[in-house]
Write a protein that holds these residues in place. Structure first.
Motif, PDB file in Angstrom:
ATOM      1  N   ASN A 287       0.851  -1.263  -0.127  1.00  0.00           N
ATOM      2  CA  ASN A 287      -0.073   0.040  -0.243  1.00  0.00           C
ATOM      3  C   ASN A 287       0.646   1.282  -0.049  1.00  0.00           C
ATOM      4  OD1 ASN A 287      -2.787  -0.954  -0.006  1.00  0.00           O
ATOM      5  ND2 ASN A 287      -2.234  -1.936   2.255  1.00  0.00           N
ATOM      6  N   VAL A 288       1.628   1.330  -1.180  1.00  0.00           N
ATOM      7  CA  VAL A 288       2.718   2.543  -1.316  1.00  0.00           C
ATOM      8  C   VAL A 288       2.204   3.007  -2.525  1.00  0.00           C
ATOM      9  CG1 VAL A 288       4.155   1.655   0.090  1.00  0.00           C
ATOM     10  CG2 VAL A 288       4.336   1.036  -1.925  1.00  0.00           C
ATOM     11  N   PRO A 289       2.590   4.196  -2.911  1.00  0.00           N
ATOM     12  CA  PRO A 289       2.371   4.499  -4.394  1.00  0.00           C
ATOM     13  C   PRO A 289       3.068   3.779  -5.321  1.00  0.00           C
ATOM     14  CG  PRO A 289       3.139   6.453  -3.050  1.00  0.00           C
ATOM     15  CD  PRO A 289       3.071   5.204  -2.136  1.00  0.00           C
ATOM     16  N   TYR A 290       2.490   3.601  -6.561  1.00  0.00           N
ATOM     17  CA  TYR A 290       2.986   2.556  -7.564  1.00  0.00           C
ATOM     18  C   TYR A 290       4.384   2.955  -7.844  1.00  0.00           C
ATOM     19  CZ  TYR A 290       3.027  -0.074 -12.001  1.00  0.00           C
ATOM     20  OH  TYR A 290       3.417  -0.974 -13.112  1.00  0.00           O
ATOM     21  N   ASN A 291       4.998   4.112  -8.007  1.00  0.00           N
ATOM     22  CA  ASN A 291       6.189   4.356  -8.424  1.00  0.00           C
ATOM     23  C   ASN A 291       7.252   3.765  -7.383  1.00  0.00           C
ATOM     24  OD1 ASN A 291       5.172   6.865  -6.988  1.00  0.00           O
ATOM     25  ND2 ASN A 291       7.280   7.213  -7.017  1.00  0.00           N
ATOM     26  N   TYR A 292       7.015   3.504  -6.108  1.00  0.00           N
ATOM     27  CA  TYR A 292       7.761   3.319  -5.025  1.00  0.00           C
ATOM     28  C   TYR A 292       8.326   1.803  -5.491  1.00  0.00           C
ATOM     29  CZ  TYR A 292       6.876   6.684  -1.534  1.00  0.00           C
ATOM     30  OH  TYR A 292       6.664   8.019  -0.742  1.00  0.00           O
ATOM     31  N   LEU A 293       7.470   1.144  -6.167  1.00  0.00           N
ATOM     32  CA  LEU A 293       7.872  -0.170  -6.728  1.00  0.00           C
ATOM     33  C   LEU A 293       9.143  -0.400  -7.456  1.00  0.00           C
ATOM     34  CD1 LEU A 293       4.812  -0.555  -5.606  1.00  0.00           C
ATOM     35  CD2 LEU A 293       4.705  -2.564  -7.101  1.00  0.00           C
ATOM     36  N   PHE A 294       9.353   0.935  -8.119  1.00  0.00           N
ATOM     37  CA  PHE A 294      10.554   0.718  -9.281  1.00  0.00           C
ATOM     38  C   PHE A 294      11.573   1.817  -8.775  1.00  0.00           C
ATOM     39  CE2 PHE A 294       6.263  -0.330 -10.674  1.00  0.00           C
ATOM     40  CZ  PHE A 294       6.422  -1.665 -10.905  1.00  0.00           C
ATOM     41  N   SER A 295      11.639   2.440  -7.584  1.00  0.00           N
ATOM     42  CA  SER A 295      12.470   3.114  -7.141  1.00  0.00           C
ATOM     43  C   SER A 295      13.897   2.692  -6.709  1.00  0.00           C
ATOM     44  CB  SER A 295      11.860   4.279  -5.813  1.00  0.00           C
ATOM     45  OG  SER A 295      10.868   4.803  -6.592  1.00  0.00           O
ATOM     46  N   ALA A 296      14.993   3.435  -6.345  1.00  0.00           N
ATOM     47  CA  ALA A 296      15.997   2.752  -5.945  1.00  0.00           C
ATOM     48  C   ALA A 296      16.098   2.110  -4.653  1.00  0.00           C
ATOM     49  CB  ALA A 296      17.307   3.787  -6.006  1.00  0.00           C
ATOM     50  N   ASN A 297      15.258   2.629  -3.667  1.00  0.00           N
ATOM     51  CA  ASN A 297      15.217   2.169  -2.610  1.00  0.00           C
ATOM     52  C   ASN A 297      13.800   1.101  -2.393  1.00  0.00           C
ATOM     53  OD1 ASN A 297      13.292   4.120  -2.653  1.00  0.00           O
ATOM     54  ND2 ASN A 297      13.554   4.704  -0.309  1.00  0.00           N
ATOM     55  N   ASN A 298      13.577   0.436  -3.391  1.00  0.00           N
ATOM     56  CA  ASN A 298      12.216  -0.506  -3.218  1.00  0.00           C
ATOM     57  C   ASN A 298      12.626  -1.725  -2.489  1.00  0.00           C
ATOM     58  OD1 ASN A 298      13.806  -1.792  -5.197  1.00  0.00           O
ATOM     59  ND2 ASN A 298      12.696  -1.945  -6.709  1.00  0.00           N
TER      60      ASN A 298
ATOM     61  N   ALA B 139       7.601  -1.191  -0.729  1.00  0.00           N
ATOM     62  CA  ALA B 139       7.387  -1.996  -1.773  1.00  0.00           C
ATOM     63  C   ALA B 139       7.669  -3.275  -1.666  1.00  0.00           C
ATOM     64  CB  ALA B 139       8.240  -1.251  -2.899  1.00  0.00           C
ATOM     65  N   GLN B 140       8.784  -3.499  -0.944  1.00  0.00           N
ATOM     66  CA  GLN B 140       9.563  -5.081  -0.601  1.00  0.00           C
ATOM     67  C   GLN B 140       8.355  -6.007  -0.121  1.00  0.00           C
ATOM     68  OE1 GLN B 140      10.069  -2.505   1.128  1.00  0.00           O
ATOM     69  NE2 GLN B 140      10.397  -2.956   3.380  1.00  0.00           N
ATOM     70  N   SER B 141       7.126  -5.606   0.422  1.00  0.00           N
ATOM     71  CA  SER B 141       6.330  -6.517   1.028  1.00  0.00           C
ATOM     72  C   SER B 141       5.734  -7.423   0.178  1.00  0.00           C
ATOM     73  CB  SER B 141       5.163  -5.368   1.810  1.00  0.00           C
ATOM     74  OG  SER B 141       4.475  -5.063   0.991  1.00  0.00           O
ATOM     75  N   GLU B 142       5.629  -7.012  -1.262  1.00  0.00           N
ATOM     76  CA  GLU B 142       4.955  -7.770  -2.079  1.00  0.00           C
ATOM     77  C   GLU B 142       5.898  -8.429  -3.330  1.00  0.00           C
ATOM     78  OE1 GLU B 142       3.100  -5.719  -5.997  1.00  0.00           O
ATOM     79  OE2 GLU B 142       2.254  -4.518  -4.259  1.00  0.00           O
ATOM     80  N   PHE B 143       7.306  -8.054  -2.960  1.00  0.00           N
ATOM     81  CA  PHE B 143       8.199  -8.822  -3.913  1.00  0.00           C
ATOM     82  C   PHE B 143       8.603 -10.145  -3.256  1.00  0.00           C
ATOM     83  CE2 PHE B 143      10.669  -4.520  -5.087  1.00  0.00           C
ATOM     84  CZ  PHE B 143       9.318  -3.968  -5.575  1.00  0.00           C
ATOM     85  N   ILE B 144       8.028 -11.258  -4.046  1.00  0.00           N
ATOM     86  CA  ILE B 144       8.297 -12.445  -3.778  1.00  0.00           C
ATOM     87  C   ILE B 144       9.610 -13.104  -4.320  1.00  0.00           C
ATOM     88  CG2 ILE B 144       7.464 -14.831  -4.188  1.00  0.00           C
ATOM     89  CD1 ILE B 144       4.542 -13.696  -4.549  1.00  0.00           C
ATOM     90  N   PHE B 145      10.117 -12.602  -5.271  1.00  0.00           N
ATOM     91  CA  PHE B 145      11.218 -12.881  -5.920  1.00  0.00           C
ATOM     92  C   PHE B 145      11.838 -11.682  -6.469  1.00  0.00           C
ATOM     93  CE2 PHE B 145      13.376 -15.563  -9.572  1.00  0.00           C
ATOM     94  CZ  PHE B 145      14.601 -15.517  -8.957  1.00  0.00           C
TER      95      PHE B 145
END
Length: 541
Positions: A287-298, A303-309
């Motif tokens: 539940n963060v802005p979409y762009n957070y998923l593709f930023s340098a500190n993702n 964003a890392q809460s939804e990164f499985i791999f």
């Protein structure tokens, strides 16, 4: 034993024994050690810390192309993993982007290197060196995993006097190596169809492995991934960047969703069931802005809460200037774009998107959908000249700047991690499997998942009546573009080749044209067949 996984200097390792030629997978990879300073398998594994370092080398192969990052055959000790292919061009992530994105409506590249332009137009041939690189990279990873498994049997560990605690840890390492091997087999199966299967039980050295049918490769991968549920780490219990049980379920759900393509049989029930298990796991929608998923500190901004791999990128620890995320971000910068605003030291004037993909969004200014992040200043919507960067809107999805606006570690190599598997994709896979008739899915639940994704994007909500296959293909594009899914998705929906979906330069014409259905499969590379003449070429090539 405790070694920080992210900072193991794996880019300095060349962990190959004289008895490990790695030719066993394709017969065409000249990757034996070049001098006496190379690590030898038996000697190297006497060090208890070596096992995790080899595992790190396996993970590093997803990003870097050789020793010390990109690898450089002209520099001693910095050899690329695969002879004859530069380490930058043979980066796994870079090759996945080239094969999964360039032949589709999502991307096009201006460069004229070798046969690269044919990937823009679906006009490739068996002589394409980028397809050879993809086949070779996946095969190399399989061979390396096989050797690691040979070197970590109970007998080998007993001979070396490995402690009980380390044996327990190595058991998890072995499961991860098997997963990474399965991941490469899935890519080979998806791209090339009928490919050989080799495991740690096969002989070491040169031989001609037997080509298996796509359905046989599917069955092998399915069996492996099911079996790994008992030996992989529990969800969220592993170090960030390493896979666990949920990653195996995700990869299994992916092949089930594509089962009709791979085997001729639908497996939508199984896909929906696995997606439900993934969604109920400790991995959660960010539940963060979409762009957070593709930023340098993702890796730490939520964003890392939804990164499985995730495939880890680190500007200081991973010196890959031409591969991985360095390629993806650098190549997307050009025209009047300011590289510094993207956190980079320059642009490579390469990749853009096509106007048909832009049309999937309500506008090109990310107003009606925050995911539509295009750079349009000085860019033409139409691509009149493929070699002109300003023809086609630029894509600003990935950025080497932290989500709070602060700088990344450096500007030549990004920190931005690549989200190979993430929860949002599981939401969309569940919805698709349900629409395709999975009795284990629920339409109301599927609508809820899709609307959760769209709410984060600032897009309007949809109803059950909107949830058609055409809508889901478009929504997968909006949510997952440039994440190396598009070719596979378009094939599953029957839209990759043929004339049912046309985009500029498909088939080699400016307005696009239908292409032959046999191009749903890539050709087995000519060099691979030369090395193993028992292999049969895919029909049409």
């Amino acid at each position: 034993m405790k070694i920080s996984f992210k900072y193991i200097p794996y880019f300095l390792l060349f962990i190959l024994g004289l008895n490990m030629t790695l030719t066993s997978c394709t017969g065409d990879l000249d990757v034996t050690p070049k001098d006496d300073d190379e690590f030898l398998s038996e000697t190297f594994f006497q060090d208890p810390t070596s096992y995790k370092k080899v595992l790190a080398k396996l993970y590093a192969g997803l990003y870097v192309g050789g020793n010390d990052g990109d690898g450089d055959a002209a520099v001693p000790g910095k050899n690329p993993d695969i002879a004859g292919l530069g380490g930058d061009f043979s980066s796994y992530l870079r090759l996945l982007f080239v094969t999964q994105e360039l032949p589709t409506d999502e991307a096009i590249i201006a460069w004229s290197d070798g046969t690269l332009p044919t990937l823009n137009t679906q006009m490739w041939s068996p002589a394409n060196e980028f397809l050879y690189g993809t086949y070779s990279r996946a095969s190399y990873e399989i061979s390396l995993a096989n050797e690691f498994l040979r070197q970590t049997t109970d007998e080998k560990l007993a001979e070396r006097g490995v402690t009980a605690d380390l044996k327990t840890e190595i058991a998890t390492f072995r499961a991860e190596a098997r997963f990474l091997r399965a991941f490469s087999y899935v890519n080979l199966m998806d791209l090339f169809g009928n490919v050989p299967i080799t495991t740690e039980a096969d002989p070491v050295g040169f031989f001609y492995p037997v080509q298996k049918t796509r359905a046989e490769v599917f069955a092998y991968v399915e069996s492996e991934l099911k079996d790994l549920d008992a030996s992989l780490a529990a969800a969220k219990s592993n170090e960030y960047g390493r896979i666990d049980k949920v990653a195996a379920k995700f990869l299994l759900a992916q092949i089930y969703l594509n089962s009709k393509v791979y085997t001729g049989t639908d497996r939508n029930n199984e896909a929906a069931t696995l997606c439900s298990e993934i969604i109920s796991s400790p991995y959660k929608f960010a539940n963060v802005p979409y762009n957070y998923l593709f930023s340098a500190n993702n890796d730490r901004n939520g964003a890392q809460s939804e990164f499985i791999f995730p495939v880890i990128s680190d500007g200081n620890a991973i010196r890959a200037t031409g591969g991985g995320m360095s390629f993806i971000i650098h190549a997307a910068i050009g025209g009047s774009m300011d590289p510094a605003s993207r956190g980079m030291d320059g642009g490579w004037y390469g990749t853009r998107t096509r106007k048909e993909f832009v049309a999937l969004f309500p506008d090109a200014a990310a107003t009606g959908d925050k995911r539509g992040t295009f750079y349009t200043d000085g860019q033409n919507l139409d691509i009149n000249n493929v070699g002109t960067f300003t023809d086609g809107y630029a894509v600003t999805k990935y950025i080497n700047v932290n989500s709070d606006g602060t700088k990344a570690q450096r500007t030549d190599i990004p920190d931005t991690d690549f989200p190979m598997f993430r929860i949002s994709d599981a939401y969309l896979m569940y919805a698709e499997a349900t629409v395709r008739g999975a009795s284990t899915g629920n339409i109301g639940t599927a609508v809820g998942y899709v609307n959760q994704i769209r709410t984060r994007a600032g897009a309007t909500n949809v109803t059950a009546g909107d949830l058609t296959l055409d809508f889901l293909l478009a929504e997968r594009g909006r949510e997952l573009f440039w994440e190396c899914h598009r070719r596979t998705d378009l094939i599953r929906f029957g839209k990759f080749t043929g004339g049912s979906k046309i985009w500029q330069w498909k088939g080699g014409t400016i307005n696009g044209t239908a292409t032959e259905s046999f191009r749903d499969l890539m050709p087995i590379p000519a060099k691979t067949i030369q090395a193993n003449p028992t292999l049969k070429q895919n029909p049409g090539y």
